[in-house]
Design an enzyme around this catalytic site. Structure first.
Site, PDB file in Angstrom:
ATOM      1  N   THR A  60       0.841  -1.200   0.000  1.00 47.53           N
ATOM      2  CA  THR A  60       0.000   0.000   0.000  1.00 47.53           C
ATOM      3  C   THR A  60       0.874   1.247   0.000  1.00 47.53           C
ATOM      4  OG1 THR A  60      -1.822  -1.071   1.125  1.00 47.53           O
ATOM      5  CG2 THR A  60      -1.592   1.273   1.519  1.00 47.53           C
TER       6      THR A  60
ATOM      7  N   GLY B  96      -4.499  -5.779   6.661  1.00 48.43           N
ATOM      8  CA  GLY B  96      -5.565  -4.829   6.975  1.00 48.43           C
ATOM      9  C   GLY B  96      -6.533  -5.241   8.069  1.00 48.43           C
TER      10      GLY B  96
ATOM     11  N   GLY C 191     -10.175  -3.416   3.026  1.00 47.38           N
ATOM     12  CA  GLY C 191      -9.171  -3.469   4.091  1.00 47.38           C
ATOM     13  C   GLY C 191      -9.229  -2.229   4.959  1.00 47.38           C
ATOM     14  N   ASP C 192      -8.135  -1.980   5.642  1.00 45.79           N
ATOM     15  CA  ASP C 192      -8.044  -0.827   6.543  1.00 45.79           C
ATOM     16  C   ASP C 192      -7.816   0.480   5.798  1.00 45.79           C
ATOM     17  OD1 ASP C 192      -5.492  -1.990   5.828  1.00 45.79           O
ATOM     18  OD2 ASP C 192      -4.623  -0.387   7.033  1.00 45.79           O
TER      19      ASP C 192
ATOM     20  N   THR D 170       0.212   0.745   6.543  1.00 45.08           N
ATOM     21  CA  THR D 170       0.212  -0.347   5.571  1.00 45.08           C
ATOM     22  C   THR D 170       0.319  -1.649   6.341  1.00 45.08           C
ATOM     23  OG1 THR D 170       1.331  -1.317   3.649  1.00 45.08           O
ATOM     24  CG2 THR D 170       2.724  -0.183   5.247  1.00 45.08           C
ATOM     25  N   GLY D 171       0.028  -2.741   5.685  1.00 47.36           N
ATOM     26  CA  GLY D 171       0.152  -4.044   6.349  1.00 47.36           C
ATOM     27  C   GLY D 171      -1.111  -4.850   6.224  1.00 47.36           C
TER      28      GLY D 171
ATOM     29  N   ARG E  93     -14.018  -7.440  -0.590  1.00 45.84           N
ATOM     30  CA  ARG E  93     -13.315  -7.276   0.694  1.00 45.84           C
ATOM     31  C   ARG E  93     -12.697  -5.873   0.752  1.00 45.84           C
ATOM     32  NH1 ARG E  93      -7.822  -5.705   1.967  1.00 45.84           N
ATOM     33  NH2 ARG E  93      -7.239  -6.635   3.945  1.00 45.84           N
TER      34      ARG E  93
HETATM   35  N1  ASP Z   1      -3.473  -2.654   4.337  1.00 44.29           N
HETATM   36  C1  ASP Z   1      -3.790  -3.100   3.007  1.00 44.29           C
HETATM   37  C2  ASP Z   1      -5.042  -3.940   3.056  1.00 44.29           C
HETATM   38  O1  ASP Z   1      -5.167  -4.782   3.934  1.00 44.29           O
HETATM   39  C3  ASP Z   1      -2.702  -3.858   2.364  1.00 44.29           C
HETATM   40  C4  ASP Z   1      -1.372  -3.188   2.377  1.00 44.29           C
HETATM   41  O2  ASP Z   1      -1.068  -2.403   3.247  1.00 44.29           O
HETATM   42  O3  ASP Z   1      -0.595  -3.426   1.464  1.00 44.29           O
HETATM   43  O4  ASP Z   1      -5.847  -3.805   2.183  1.00 44.29           O
END
Ligand code: ASP
Length: 300
Positions: A167, A221, A197-198, A218-219, A195
């Site tokens: 992200t 989610g 995410g965060d 990021t991470g 779906r």
């Molecule tokens: N946080 C993002 C999600 O879960 C993914 C990412 O950070 O790359 O959609």
């Protein structure tokens, strides 16, 4: 982030930084700066945002983005869009021109088109690298059944390169002492269609309030959104913690409370900032009037 993508990531975040800085340097707003920085990374196929994003289970790119203005708390978000090259541009239009805050799917695309943002084909956002990544992932995880996605992964698989998180996000402080944040993503590899995410949820993947801080995460989610992590971090800054410490604490909290992993960037109105991740690598870059730097590992 695999070794062969390190250079691309560093180049990408530096390009984003210079686009954002140019705006701030000529007296532009933090809001414009984060939008432009994120557009650069959405356009860069290196990242999981815009063209080049991870594919969902059906082989489509499905994008989420949020932008937020710390001065006014105005925000604009889009979720599950499939026909926008730069979802952050649509998010910005929502922030500026809509009484609403969040649009999803066709409604978001319709809003964007009505406000002068051209739509694209979903195929325009798909690149061969990601078709191959999804193919390999689905082949290796065929035993998990059709309802699997990486949110259920545990153990070492979490850090396997093919389910890395990429992200993009930016935070900025302008001459008027306003802060802003933006986050944009293609989400997680092999996610179920629909779906979210965060990243595009206020306070989870992105937050900005002049009274606390601007943050972008990021991470993985699902854990991040359970903790409303960007707002949690901003609240710690408001309570008197330095952004540097708040960023570190956020990643520890994420790990300890819900076994999550990821990274965060945090900035307050005084220009103090924190960059932290509990993954092996996260590309980052910053610039202040005194200093600039970039890298792929940052601890504090
Ligand atoms: N946080 C993002 C999600 O879960 C993914 C990412 O950070 O790359 O959609």
């Amino acid at each position: 982030m695999p070794d062969d993508m390190v250079d691309g990531h560093i180049r990408g975040v530096k390009n984003a930084l210079s686009a954002g800085w140019q705006i701030l340097d000529r007296g532009g707003s933090a809001l414009d700066a984060v939008e432009e920085a994120v557009v650069i990374m959405e356009d860069d196929e290196t990242f999981d945002a815009g063209r080049g994003s991870f594919l969902n289970r059906d082989g489509h790119v499905q994008l989420d983005a949020l932008i937020m203005d710390g001065a006014t708390l105005r925000a604009g978000g889009v979720g599950c869009v499939e026909h926008l090259r730069n979802p952050v541009r649509a998010a910005r239009k929502i922030l500026s021109e809509s009484p609403h805050v969040y649009f999803v799917a066709e409604g978001a695309e319709k809003f964007a088109a009505e406000h002068g943002i051209p739509l694209c084909q979903n195929e325009d956002l798909i690149i061969p690298r990601e078709v191959e990544r999804l193919r390999k992932y689905q082949e290796q995880n065929a035993h998990l059944g059709s309802n699997s996605n990486d949110s259920g992964q545990v153990g070492k698989d979490l850090f396997a390169p093919e389910i890395s998180h990429d992200t993009v996000g930016a935070v900025a402080l302008d001459r008027d002492s306003n802060i802003a944040a933006a986050t944009s993503t293609g989400g997680t590899l092999n996610k179920a269609p629909g779906r979210l995410g965060d990243s595009s949820l206020i306070g989870c993947g992105c937050y900005a309030d002049n009274l606390s801080a601007a943050a972008s995460t990021t991470g993985w989610g699902e854990p991040i959104m359970k903790l409303v992590l960007a707002k949690w971090t901003a609240d710690r800054v408001a309570a008197g913690n330095l952004p540097e410490w708040a960023a570190q604490e956020a990643m520890n909290y994420l790990q300890q409370r819900v076994h999550g992993h990821g990274g965060i960037i945090v900035l307050n109105r005084e220009g103090q900032f924190g960059i932290f991740h509990n993954t092996p690598r996260m590309a980052w870059a910053y610039r202040t009037v005194k200093k600039q730097d970039a890298g792929i590992v940052r601890e504090g």
